[in-house]
Design a protein around this motif. Structure first.
Motif, PDB file in Angstrom:
ATOM      1  N   LEU A 278       2.312  -8.169 -10.209  1.00 38.35           N
ATOM      2  CA  LEU A 278       0.951  -7.452  -9.272  1.00 38.35           C
ATOM      3  C   LEU A 278       1.785  -5.889  -9.502  1.00 38.35           C
ATOM      4  CD1 LEU A 278      -0.228  -9.744  -6.880  1.00 38.35           C
ATOM      5  CD2 LEU A 278      -1.072  -9.398  -9.052  1.00 38.35           C
ATOM      6  N   THR A 279       0.938  -5.123 -10.245  1.00 43.01           N
ATOM      7  CA  THR A 279       1.516  -3.765 -10.293  1.00 43.01           C
ATOM      8  C   THR A 279       0.934  -2.862  -9.371  1.00 43.01           C
ATOM      9  OG1 THR A 279       1.572  -3.979 -12.739  1.00 43.01           O
ATOM     10  CG2 THR A 279       1.688  -1.768 -12.047  1.00 43.01           C
ATOM     11  N   VAL A 280       1.837  -2.310  -8.664  1.00 37.96           N
ATOM     12  CA  VAL A 280       1.485  -1.131  -7.699  1.00 37.96           C
ATOM     13  C   VAL A 280       1.993   0.192  -7.873  1.00 37.96           C
ATOM     14  CG1 VAL A 280       1.171  -0.699  -5.003  1.00 37.96           C
ATOM     15  CG2 VAL A 280       0.763  -3.261  -5.886  1.00 37.96           C
ATOM     16  N   ASP A 281       1.496   1.323  -7.773  1.00 39.00           N
ATOM     17  CA  ASP A 281       2.058   2.591  -7.672  1.00 39.00           C
ATOM     18  C   ASP A 281       1.776   3.074  -6.397  1.00 39.00           C
ATOM     19  OD1 ASP A 281       3.349   2.452 -10.518  1.00 39.00           O
ATOM     20  OD2 ASP A 281       1.159   2.676 -11.225  1.00 39.00           O
ATOM     21  N   TYR A 282       2.815   4.086  -6.067  1.00 39.74           N
ATOM     22  CA  TYR A 282       2.407   4.826  -4.957  1.00 39.74           C
ATOM     23  C   TYR A 282       3.012   6.250  -5.023  1.00 39.74           C
ATOM     24  CZ  TYR A 282       7.073   3.635  -2.698  1.00 39.74           C
ATOM     25  OH  TYR A 282       8.360   3.454  -2.532  1.00 39.74           O
ATOM     26  N   ASN A 283       2.407   7.226  -4.671  1.00 44.02           N
ATOM     27  CA  ASN A 283       3.171   8.718  -4.422  1.00 44.02           C
ATOM     28  C   ASN A 283       2.452   9.469  -3.367  1.00 44.02           C
ATOM     29  OD1 ASN A 283       0.681   9.962  -5.289  1.00 44.02           O
ATOM     30  ND2 ASN A 283       1.312   8.914  -7.245  1.00 44.02           N
ATOM     31  N   PHE A 284       3.296  10.312  -3.026  1.00 43.26           N
ATOM     32  CA  PHE A 284       2.994  10.878  -1.591  1.00 43.26           C
ATOM     33  C   PHE A 284       3.866  12.357  -1.706  1.00 43.26           C
ATOM     34  CE2 PHE A 284       6.566   8.278  -0.804  1.00 43.26           C
ATOM     35  CZ  PHE A 284       7.838   9.151  -0.480  1.00 43.26           C
ATOM     36  N   ASN A 285       3.266  13.313  -1.112  1.00 38.49           N
ATOM     37  CA  ASN A 285       3.630  14.751  -1.061  1.00 38.49           C
ATOM     38  C   ASN A 285       4.266  15.366   0.331  1.00 38.49           C
ATOM     39  OD1 ASN A 285       1.495  15.083   0.293  1.00 38.49           O
ATOM     40  ND2 ASN A 285       0.616  16.607  -1.139  1.00 38.49           N
ATOM     41  N   ALA A 286       5.026  14.197   0.847  1.00 36.70           N
ATOM     42  CA  ALA A 286       5.778  14.577   2.146  1.00 36.70           C
ATOM     43  C   ALA A 286       7.132  14.256   1.863  1.00 36.70           C
ATOM     44  CB  ALA A 286       4.962  13.886   3.233  1.00 36.70           C
ATOM     45  N   THR A 287       8.074  14.772   2.952  1.00 38.01           N
ATOM     46  CA  THR A 287       9.217  14.425   3.077  1.00 38.01           C
ATOM     47  C   THR A 287       9.433  12.958   3.607  1.00 38.01           C
ATOM     48  OG1 THR A 287      10.181  16.782   3.259  1.00 38.01           O
ATOM     49  CG2 THR A 287      11.737  15.064   3.775  1.00 38.01           C
ATOM     50  N   ALA A 288      10.152  12.171   3.189  1.00 40.13           N
ATOM     51  CA  ALA A 288      10.216  10.724   3.580  1.00 40.13           C
ATOM     52  C   ALA A 288      11.528  10.351   4.405  1.00 40.13           C
ATOM     53  CB  ALA A 288       9.759   9.599   2.656  1.00 40.13           C
ATOM     54  N   SER A 289      11.673   9.898   5.623  1.00 39.07           N
ATOM     55  CA  SER A 289      12.799   9.305   5.985  1.00 39.07           C
ATOM     56  C   SER A 289      12.888   7.933   5.954  1.00 39.07           C
ATOM     57  CB  SER A 289      13.048   9.933   7.407  1.00 39.07           C
ATOM     58  OG  SER A 289      12.104   9.252   8.406  1.00 39.07           O
ATOM     59  N   GLU A 290      11.836   7.247   5.917  1.00 36.57           N
ATOM     60  CA  GLU A 290      11.616   5.924   5.796  1.00 36.57           C
ATOM     61  C   GLU A 290      10.494   5.605   4.996  1.00 36.57           C
ATOM     62  OE1 GLU A 290      13.371   3.281   9.267  1.00 36.57           O
ATOM     63  OE2 GLU A 290      11.650   4.497   9.843  1.00 36.57           O
ATOM     64  N   ILE A 291      10.762   4.484   4.064  1.00 37.02           N
ATOM     65  CA  ILE A 291       9.397   3.983   3.229  1.00 37.02           C
ATOM     66  C   ILE A 291       9.644   2.767   3.540  1.00 37.02           C
ATOM     67  CG2 ILE A 291       8.448   3.829   0.924  1.00 37.02           C
ATOM     68  CD1 ILE A 291       9.965   6.264   0.003  1.00 37.02           C
ATOM     69  N   GLN A 292       8.427   2.062   3.913  1.00 39.74           N
ATOM     70  CA  GLN A 292       8.266   0.667   4.179  1.00 39.74           C
ATOM     71  C   GLN A 292       7.103   0.108   3.280  1.00 39.74           C
ATOM     72  OE1 GLN A 292       6.565  -0.620   8.013  1.00 39.74           O
ATOM     73  NE2 GLN A 292       7.740  -1.971   8.280  1.00 39.74           N
ATOM     74  N   ILE A 293       7.325  -1.099   2.842  1.00 34.42           N
ATOM     75  CA  ILE A 293       6.345  -1.779   1.743  1.00 34.42           C
ATOM     76  C   ILE A 293       6.258  -3.245   2.469  1.00 34.42           C
ATOM     77  CG2 ILE A 293       5.796  -2.623  -0.428  1.00 34.42           C
ATOM     78  CD1 ILE A 293       7.971  -0.461  -1.480  1.00 34.42           C
ATOM     79  N   ILE A 294       4.977  -3.690   2.685  1.00 34.65           N
ATOM     80  CA  ILE A 294       4.712  -4.853   3.087  1.00 34.65           C
ATOM     81  C   ILE A 294       3.938  -5.601   2.232  1.00 34.65           C
ATOM     82  CG2 ILE A 294       3.657  -6.226   5.230  1.00 34.65           C
ATOM     83  CD1 ILE A 294       4.360  -3.596   6.850  1.00 34.65           C
ATOM     84  N   TRP A 295       3.901  -6.929   1.862  1.00 33.27           N
ATOM     85  CA  TRP A 295       3.061  -7.746   1.215  1.00 33.27           C
ATOM     86  C   TRP A 295       2.456  -8.906   1.933  1.00 33.27           C
ATOM     87  CZ3 TRP A 295       0.659  -7.219  -3.282  1.00 33.27           C
ATOM     88  CH2 TRP A 295       0.856  -6.515  -4.161  1.00 33.27           C
ATOM     89  N   LEU A 296       1.215  -9.096   1.974  1.00 34.13           N
ATOM     90  CA  LEU A 296       0.401 -10.249   2.829  1.00 34.13           C
ATOM     91  C   LEU A 296      -0.345 -11.230   1.674  1.00 34.13           C
ATOM     92  CD1 LEU A 296      -0.713  -8.271   6.067  1.00 34.13           C
ATOM     93  CD2 LEU A 296       1.325  -9.648   5.828  1.00 34.13           C
TER      94      LEU A 296
END
Length: 178
Positions: free
Chosen positions: A31-49
């Motif tokens: 299952l292909t998922v892409d993500y992007n953002f234009n902020a500075t990140a201190s933490e990135i969390q990915i959750i699957w349900l």
């Protein structure tokens, strides 16, 4: 899009397939998922349900800053390799048919979040068809009828089509289908 008090706007875009994904029973499915953002990140969390109709979503796995925490019940079935948010299901079973929900949280100055749903259908390969004739001799000369019965032992979304000399047969005075 999320706008903060200082007038700085930040976006998290989560891209998933927009159509139902068909997988084959016993095979892996990605299952292909892409993500992007234009902020500075201190933490990135990915959750699957995972959710089936008429039931509550089940937790499959998550990651925080590339450390994966699987549900122990499913740890050998689902794979996530961060920072990629794509999910691998191996092997695929009929019971895996349903909706997969992915949520991404990015913490910087503020926390931004996005979630998407992917619908998965599981197909069982169709076994070789068997044709039976009645009468079993298959001979009726120019009188009487012959009945051909076609069956398959396994398979999903089976469609039957009768052909004669490479051409599709249609219902009429000589042929009836049921």
């Amino acid at each position: 899009f999320f706008c903060f008090y200082a007038g700085i706007c930040s976006a998290l875009k989560l891209t998933v397939p927009s159509h139902t994904i068909h997988g084959i029973e016993g095979q892996p499915l990605h299952l292909t998922v892409d993500y992007n953002f234009n902020a500075t990140a201190s933490e990135i969390q990915i959750i699957w349900l995972f959710e089936r109709s008429q039931s509550n979503p089940k937790y499959l796995l998550s990651s925080v800053n590339q450390r994966v925490v699987p549900d122990l019940e499913y740890q050998h079935k689902f794979t996530l390799i961060p920072p990629n948010a794509s999910l691998r299901i191996n092997p695929l079973h009929l019971s895996d048919e349903g909706n997969y929900i992915v949520k991404v949280n990015v913490r910087g100055n503020e926390t931004i979040a996005a979630s998407q749903k992917i619908q998965v259908a599981v197909d069982v390969p169709v076994t070789k068809p068997t044709v039976h004739t009645e009468p079993s001799s298959g001979v009726v000369e120019n009188v009487g009828n012959i009945t051909l019965k076609c069956t398959v032992d396994r398979g999903t979304r089976v469609v039957y089509q009768w052909m004669k000399n490479g051409k599709r047969l249609h219902a009429g005075p000589n042929y009836t289908f049921s």
